[in-house]
Design a protein around this motif. Structure first.
Motif, PDB file in Angstrom:
ATOM      1  N   SER A  23     -37.418  57.078 -25.131  1.00 45.23           N
ATOM      2  CA  SER A  23     -37.335  55.919 -24.225  1.00 45.23           C
ATOM      3  C   SER A  23     -38.176  54.747 -24.711  1.00 45.23           C
ATOM      4  CB  SER A  23     -37.781  56.313 -22.809  1.00 45.23           C
ATOM      5  OG  SER A  23     -36.931  57.290 -22.287  1.00 45.23           O
ATOM      6  N   VAL A  24     -39.399  55.009 -25.142  1.00 42.10           N
ATOM      7  CA  VAL A  24     -40.287  53.939 -25.615  1.00 42.10           C
ATOM      8  C   VAL A  24     -39.759  53.379 -26.928  1.00 42.10           C
ATOM      9  CG1 VAL A  24     -42.619  53.381 -26.393  1.00 42.10           C
ATOM     10  CG2 VAL A  24     -42.290  54.870 -24.406  1.00 42.10           C
ATOM     11  N   THR A  25     -39.361  54.253 -27.838  1.00 37.71           N
ATOM     12  CA  THR A  25     -38.827  53.818 -29.129  1.00 37.71           C
ATOM     13  C   THR A  25     -37.607  52.924 -28.931  1.00 37.71           C
ATOM     14  OG1 THR A  25     -39.647  55.802 -30.200  1.00 37.71           O
ATOM     15  CG2 THR A  25     -37.881  54.626 -31.323  1.00 37.71           C
ATOM     16  N   GLU A  26     -36.719  53.325 -28.035  1.00 40.75           N
ATOM     17  CA  GLU A  26     -35.519  52.527 -27.760  1.00 40.75           C
ATOM     18  C   GLU A  26     -35.888  51.190 -27.115  1.00 40.75           C
ATOM     19  OE1 GLU A  26     -31.065  53.205 -26.034  1.00 40.75           O
ATOM     20  OE2 GLU A  26     -32.717  54.094 -24.905  1.00 40.75           O
ATOM     21  N   ALA A  27     -36.882  51.190 -26.226  1.00 38.00           N
ATOM     22  CA  ALA A  27     -37.296  49.958 -25.548  1.00 38.00           C
ATOM     23  C   ALA A  27     -37.883  48.953 -26.533  1.00 38.00           C
ATOM     24  CB  ALA A  27     -38.307  50.267 -24.444  1.00 38.00           C
ATOM     25  N   VAL A  28     -38.657  49.455 -27.492  1.00 38.86           N
ATOM     26  CA  VAL A  28     -39.239  48.571 -28.511  1.00 38.86           C
ATOM     27  C   VAL A  28     -38.129  48.002 -29.385  1.00 38.86           C
ATOM     28  CG1 VAL A  28     -40.766  48.487 -30.514  1.00 38.86           C
ATOM     29  CG2 VAL A  28     -41.469  49.751 -28.474  1.00 38.86           C
ATOM     30  N   GLY A  29     -37.181  48.851 -29.754  1.00 36.05           N
ATOM     31  CA  GLY A  29     -35.970  48.408 -30.429  1.00 36.05           C
ATOM     32  C   GLY A  29     -36.093  47.981 -31.878  1.00 36.05           C
ATOM     33  N   THR A  30     -37.257  48.114 -32.479  1.00 36.10           N
ATOM     34  CA  THR A  30     -37.398  47.679 -33.870  1.00 36.10           C
ATOM     35  C   THR A  30     -37.453  48.838 -34.848  1.00 36.10           C
ATOM     36  OG1 THR A  30     -39.800  47.614 -33.637  1.00 36.10           O
ATOM     37  CG2 THR A  30     -38.600  45.548 -33.256  1.00 36.10           C
ATOM     38  N   PHE A  31     -37.355  50.056 -34.352  1.00 36.51           N
ATOM     39  CA  PHE A  31     -37.458  51.216 -35.230  1.00 36.51           C
ATOM     40  C   PHE A  31     -36.125  51.518 -35.889  1.00 36.51           C
ATOM     41  CE2 PHE A  31     -41.102  51.696 -32.509  1.00 36.51           C
ATOM     42  CZ  PHE A  31     -42.082  52.055 -33.416  1.00 36.51           C
ATOM     43  N   ARG A  32     -36.204  51.866 -37.160  1.00 34.09           N
ATOM     44  CA  ARG A  32     -35.034  52.285 -37.921  1.00 34.09           C
ATOM     45  C   ARG A  32     -35.253  53.722 -38.367  1.00 34.09           C
ATOM     46  NH1 ARG A  32     -34.660  47.797 -42.396  1.00 34.09           N
ATOM     47  NH2 ARG A  32     -36.861  47.578 -42.010  1.00 34.09           N
ATOM     48  N   GLU A  33     -34.157  54.397 -38.703  1.00 31.70           N
ATOM     49  CA  GLU A  33     -34.270  55.782 -39.153  1.00 31.70           C
ATOM     50  C   GLU A  33     -34.081  55.855 -40.660  1.00 31.70           C
ATOM     51  OE1 GLU A  33     -32.395  60.222 -38.376  1.00 31.70           O
ATOM     52  OE2 GLU A  33     -31.808  58.556 -37.079  1.00 31.70           O
ATOM     53  N   TRP A  34     -34.944  56.639 -41.272  1.00 34.06           N
ATOM     54  CA  TRP A  34     -34.907  56.888 -42.707  1.00 34.06           C
ATOM     55  C   TRP A  34     -34.733  58.380 -42.921  1.00 34.06           C
ATOM     56  CZ3 TRP A  34     -34.727  52.452 -45.328  1.00 34.06           C
ATOM     57  CH2 TRP A  34     -35.144  51.308 -44.644  1.00 34.06           C
ATOM     58  N   PHE A  35     -34.063  58.755 -43.990  1.00 32.06           N
ATOM     59  CA  PHE A  35     -33.805  60.161 -44.281  1.00 32.06           C
ATOM     60  C   PHE A  35     -34.196  60.446 -45.715  1.00 32.06           C
ATOM     61  CE2 PHE A  35     -30.633  63.528 -45.487  1.00 32.06           C
ATOM     62  CZ  PHE A  35     -31.194  64.545 -44.728  1.00 32.06           C
ATOM     63  N   ILE A  36     -35.080  61.409 -45.905  1.00 30.99           N
ATOM     64  CA  ILE A  36     -35.470  61.862 -47.237  1.00 30.99           C
ATOM     65  C   ILE A  36     -34.769  63.198 -47.466  1.00 30.99           C
ATOM     66  CG2 ILE A  36     -37.358  62.589 -48.729  1.00 30.99           C
ATOM     67  CD1 ILE A  36     -39.150  60.617 -47.146  1.00 30.99           C
ATOM     68  N   CYS A  37     -33.915  63.215 -48.467  1.00 32.19           N
ATOM     69  CA  CYS A  37     -33.047  64.350 -48.740  1.00 32.19           C
ATOM     70  C   CYS A  37     -33.479  65.039 -50.029  1.00 32.19           C
ATOM     71  CB  CYS A  37     -31.615  63.824 -48.885  1.00 32.19           C
ATOM     72  SG  CYS A  37     -30.410  65.088 -49.199  1.00 32.19           S
ATOM     73  N   THR A  38     -33.693  66.348 -49.968  1.00 30.54           N
ATOM     74  CA  THR A  38     -33.936  67.131 -51.178  1.00 30.54           C
ATOM     75  C   THR A  38     -33.029  68.357 -51.127  1.00 30.54           C
ATOM     76  OG1 THR A  38     -35.662  68.686 -50.436  1.00 30.54           O
ATOM     77  CG2 THR A  38     -36.376  66.439 -51.025  1.00 30.54           C
TER      78      THR A  38
END
Length: 131
Positions: free
Chosen positions: A97-112
């Motif tokens: 809820s807080v992350t969505e409210a801030v709205g500036t977070f992006r998702e990154w994925f590190i794949c091995t």
């Protein structure tokens, strides 16, 4: 949906998340890749200044990522643009809820070829290669 970020590495090599540390300076992730293009052992360090959250799973627990060929192209770092861990969590009432409210977070994925990591961060990680 995802976008490849950074360098491409040989797909024949074994790779894994060798170190994962969260501290005052942010989130530090070290990936060990058994071979770079010159056939020498290689490590890649990713540093997220502001990491809101992260999820570490075995690659076998992320079959949709592999079926979508995101991990098959030789890249270790991706920006997730649609779906992903954050997309799944946002479908549950009250999660992130807080992350969505801030709205500036992006998702990154590190794949091995072993451990994989989803990271929620304001900005892309700094990264460097070393032996």
């Amino acid at each position: 949906m995802s976008i490849e970020v950074g360098a491409r590495y040989p797909t024949s090599s074994e790779s894994n998340i060798e170190e994962l540390a969260l501290g005052a300076s942010g989130l530090r992730v070290v990936v060990y890749d058994s071979r770079n293009l010159e056939e020498e052992p290689l490590r890649i360090e990713y540093h997220f200044d502001v990491a809101r959250g992260f999820l570490h799973l075995d690659e076998g627990d992320l079959l949709p990522y592999w079926k979508g060929t995101a991990c098959a192209g030789g890249y270790h770092l991706f920006q997730i643009t649609l779906g992903g861990w954050m997309g799944q969590e946002l479908q549950i009432a009250g999660m992130l809820s807080v992350t969505e409210a801030v709205g500036t977070f992006r998702e990154w994925f590190i794949c091995t070829s072993n451990g994989c990591l989803n990271v929620l961060s304001v900005s892309p990680p700094l990264f460097r290669e070393f032996g």
